[in-house]
Write an enzyme that holds these catalytic residues in place. Sequence first.
Site, PDB file in Angstrom:
ATOM      1  CG  ASP A 161      -2.017  -1.015   1.163  1.00 61.98           C
ATOM      2  OD1 ASP A 161      -2.350  -1.454   0.049  1.00 61.98           O
ATOM      3  OD2 ASP A 161      -2.533  -1.387   2.232  1.00 61.98           O
ATOM      4  CE1 TYR A 162       1.521   7.833  -2.276  1.00 61.57           C
ATOM      5  CE2 TYR A 162      -0.052   8.374  -0.541  1.00 61.57           C
ATOM      6  CZ  TYR A 162       0.903   8.769  -1.466  1.00 61.57           C
ATOM      7  OH  TYR A 162       1.238  10.098  -1.582  1.00 61.57           O
TER       8      TYR A 162
END
Length: 198
Positions: free
Chosen positions: A42-43
């Site tokens: 994830d970012y």
Amino acid sequence: MATLILLNKPFQVMCQFTDDQGRATLADYVTTPGVYPAGRLDYDSEGLVLLTDSGPLQHRIASPANKTPKTYWVQVEGVITDHALSRLQEGVALKDGVTRPARAEAIPPPAVWPRHPPIRERRNSPTSWLALTLTEGKNRQVRRMTAAVGFPTLRLIRHRIGEWTLDDLPSGQSRKVHVHLPKSPANRRPPVRKGKPL
């Protein structure tokens, strides 16, 4: 022989090579041509991302059928309890099903790099760390699991994927290794392309 890139992905970097919103991507950190990520991160998560030029190796690492274990270091709000750890180990009911049994243990704060920006710490509100090893990859699974047992995630670092670990790899840095693959017609297939490579 397949090329494998071990990258310590920083916080707020997209796990792809292009982004139409102008956010940082893998292209800012990986210069080896023709490689693609084997799985996602994830970012707002940090840590180990594996990239390869080999379709079979990408499949071996990322396919849910292979149940490749992934270990995360997780900083949570509060002091994690034995009861919460037991629930994580046994499996947690999420909206998309019950998670597989996992390995979960409290750990001392690991010697990791500073995050930019740092997490928001509240005065008189303790935090703690745990190591969580999963063999599946539901969307934002770690964050949802710790929240479900009453300990929201503040910081999430992936430390290990299968046999590969971050070791002493600094944030934003990468290391190239070569992986021997058995000779087979299936080993000639290209990796799945998600986002343009360099």
